[in-house]
Design a protein around this motif. Structure first.
Motif, PDB file in Angstrom:
ATOM      1  N   UNK A   1       0.759  -1.576   0.241  1.00  0.00           N
ATOM      2  CA  UNK A   1       0.093   0.038   0.004  1.00  0.00           C
ATOM      3  C   UNK A   1       1.699   0.819  -0.044  1.00  0.00           C
ATOM      4  N   UNK A   2       1.167   1.841  -1.107  1.00  0.00           N
ATOM      5  CA  UNK A   2       2.088   3.246  -1.100  1.00  0.00           C
ATOM      6  C   UNK A   2       0.624   4.629  -1.121  1.00  0.00           C
ATOM      7  N   UNK A   3       0.749   5.094  -0.073  1.00  0.00           N
ATOM      8  CA  UNK A   3      -0.920   6.038  -0.452  1.00  0.00           C
ATOM      9  C   UNK A   3       0.098   7.517  -0.147  1.00  0.00           C
ATOM     10  N   UNK A   4       1.280   8.010  -0.627  1.00  0.00           N
ATOM     11  CA  UNK A   4       2.079   8.889  -1.295  1.00  0.00           C
ATOM     12  C   UNK A   4       1.907   8.296  -2.639  1.00  0.00           C
ATOM     13  N   UNK A   5       2.370   8.042  -3.059  1.00  0.00           N
ATOM     14  CA  UNK A   5       2.537   7.752  -4.546  1.00  0.00           C
ATOM     15  C   UNK A   5       0.978   7.607  -4.927  1.00  0.00           C
ATOM     16  N   UNK A   6       0.115   6.953  -4.722  1.00  0.00           N
ATOM     17  CA  UNK A   6      -1.208   6.833  -5.589  1.00  0.00           C
ATOM     18  C   UNK A   6      -2.144   8.218  -5.293  1.00  0.00           C
ATOM     19  N   UNK A   7      -1.439   8.730  -5.042  1.00  0.00           N
ATOM     20  CA  UNK A   7      -2.160  10.688  -4.279  1.00  0.00           C
ATOM     21  C   UNK A   7      -1.623  11.423  -5.267  1.00  0.00           C
ATOM     22  N   UNK A   8      -0.489  11.065  -5.248  1.00  0.00           N
ATOM     23  CA  UNK A   8       0.790  12.131  -6.128  1.00  0.00           C
ATOM     24  C   UNK A   8       0.087  12.025  -7.440  1.00  0.00           C
ATOM     25  N   UNK A   9       0.282  10.602  -7.645  1.00  0.00           N
ATOM     26  CA  UNK A   9       0.137  10.508  -8.841  1.00  0.00           C
ATOM     27  C   UNK A   9      -1.311  10.302  -9.665  1.00  0.00           C
ATOM     28  N   UNK A  10      -2.897  10.378  -8.240  1.00  0.00           N
ATOM     29  CA  UNK A  10      -3.490  10.590  -8.806  1.00  0.00           C
ATOM     30  C   UNK A  10      -4.165   9.524  -9.431  1.00  0.00           C
ATOM     31  N   UNK A  11      -3.517   7.724  -8.537  1.00  0.00           N
ATOM     32  CA  UNK A  11      -4.019   6.616  -8.963  1.00  0.00           C
ATOM     33  C   UNK A  11      -5.375   6.068  -8.783  1.00  0.00           C
ATOM     34  N   UNK A  12      -5.470   6.838  -7.641  1.00  0.00           N
ATOM     35  CA  UNK A  12      -7.120   6.281  -7.008  1.00  0.00           C
ATOM     36  C   UNK A  12      -6.592   5.288  -5.745  1.00  0.00           C
ATOM     37  N   UNK A  13      -7.269   5.209  -4.777  1.00  0.00           N
ATOM     38  CA  UNK A  13      -6.765   4.961  -3.531  1.00  0.00           C
ATOM     39  C   UNK A  13      -7.439   3.620  -2.691  1.00  0.00           C
TER      40      UNK A  13
END
Length: 432
Positions: free
Chosen positions: A291-303
């Motif tokens: 689970x990679x929260x900062x990456x997922x938020x930074x690239x707008x990938x999802x939750x």
């Protein structure tokens, strides 16, 4: 206490055992406000409350006022992307083309790989991370340099060279046969050497031809105790691309599963857009997720659906995913994980967050027999936290009611300044 033992006095927090539901985590948590940790030959000997000792050690490293927790475990990170962290404006596939591939093309140079390996490992240690699962580049010398630097520090590290034969710049492509030969040579040289382990690392399905995946499968069969590290269902555009590239497969995960690349030591990063059958397959094969929260938020990938991972019984760890992730710091990463949960009406407690970053992450990597808590015999990897390094932190720590509130303040207001020391294999290898 023998003369060869090291004794450290401080506050301590860890988890005594694996938790299979979030409700069980509190029961496994252990907090000793005034304790003494005994170390010998790089291992944990014992952890006791100070008051329980009949005869306190003559020589003690006194760190009272500090909180010691097991070393943080980063379950997904790209060391070559350190130098392009914080790159602006794109989502996953465009970001790879514009930023990642140009940076990774430099790692044909062994000197550059060595310099960046040293910098990368110091960033991990300065942020309290003592173990990690790491992507190199397609170049064997990228992994040679990283393993050499980690060996000198006696770190427990799992890494692998990227395997990639299509849909990337020509300078970063290899044939399936060359990928097999280079990977096999690295496994033979490094896997199981000291505290180092190897991970087969196909970048992701779009850059892997069926012929390359067959080579990965052959290596997995030949070396069944190595790890498998790749990406899965990070971005909707990526998921659609995989389905177009592999129409004969039943979805994204099936591309890996049919090549026998799922399993106990298989770690799939992201998993944001899984289908029902894919959740079930991850459970059935005992595969794990980063689970990679900062990456997922930074690239707008999802939750990421943390609640679903518990419901499905799928092991997870936390990944910073530098360089799409925006920090090496696990405290900051846990703070972002909390926000991801809030957006889905899931309340990530401090206890659960620290579990995922320590023993839970070790369990996701199948390393929980070696690291993750202060059980006797475990390897002595831990981080010394200074709970209050700013006036605001001091205010909040002072008015916190209990250890849970103090841990939550650490993961929402904390950063690299809170890392006072990092110990690896029983030695202080970094201190502020």
């Amino acid at each position: 206490m023998s003369q060869t033992q090291t004794a450290i006095r401080a506050s301590f927090f860890d988890f005594s055992d694996i938790a299979h539901q979030p409700e069980a985590i509190m029961a496994q948590a252990r907090y000793i406000e005034d304790g003494v940790l005994l170390l010998e030959a790089g291992r944990i000997v014992a952890l006791h409350p100070w008051a329980s000792l009949a005869s306190p050690p003559a020589e003690v490293i006194d760190l009272r006022g500090r909180l010691i927790v097991p070393g943080f475990v980063d379950t997904h990170i790209h060391y070559p992307q350190t130098e392009m962290i914080g790159a602006y404006g794109e989502q996953l596939l465009q970001w790879l083309d514009q930023y990642t591939f140009p940076v990774e093309s430099q790692y044909h140079c062994a000197d550059h790989a060595a310099a960046m390996s040293a910098f990368f490992l110091q960033q991990l240690l300065a942020n309290g991370t003592t173990s990690a699962l790491v992507f190199g580049t397609v170049h064997p010398q990228s992994v040679e340099a990283l393993f050499s630097a980690a060996e000198a520090l006696e770190m427990r590290l799992i890494a692998g060279k990227v395997m990639m034969d299509r849909h990337a710049p020509d300078a970063l492509l290899e044939t399936p046969e060359q990928s097999y030969a280079d990977t096999q040579a690295l496994i033979e040289r490094w896997h199981g050497r000291g505290r180092l382990s190897y991970a087969l690392t196909p970048r992701f399905a779009p850059t892997s031809s069926p012929a390359l995946l067959e080579k990965v499968q052959q290596l997995r069969q030949r070396y069944p105790d190595v790890w498998l590290h790749t990406h899965l269902s990070e971005n909707p555009e990526e998921v659609a691309w995989v389905k177009a590239l592999f129409p004969q497969h039943d979805g994204y995960l099936d591309v890996y599963h049919r090549h026998q690349l799922t399993g106990r030591r298989s770690l799939f990063a992201h998993c944001l857009h899984l289908e029902e059958k894919e959740w079930q397959c991850l459970h059935d094969t005992d595969s794990a997720i980063a689970f990679c929260p900062t990456s997922n938020l930074f690239l707008g990938s999802g939750l990421f659906n943390l609640k679903r991972s518990w419901q499905q019984g799928v092991r997870i760890g936390i990944g910073t995913d530098v360089g799409a992730g925006t920090t090496f710091n696990m405290l900051q990463t846990l703070g972002e994980a909390y926000k991801v949960g809030q957006l889905q009406q899931y309340r990530l407690s401090a206890a659960e967050a620290f579990y995922h970053a320590t023993l839970g992450g070790a369990h996701a990597l199948d390393l929980h027999h070696h690291i993750g808590n202060f059980a006797p015999g475990k390897e002595a990897d831990f981080v010394v936290l200074d709970p209050a390094v700013s006036p605001l932190q001091r205010l909040r720590i002072d008015n916190s009611k209990d250890i849970w509130e103090r841990l939550f303040v650490l993961m929402t207001l904390g950063d690299d300044r809170n890392i006072a020391q990092t110990w690896v294999n029983g030695r202080a290898v970094w201190q502020r």
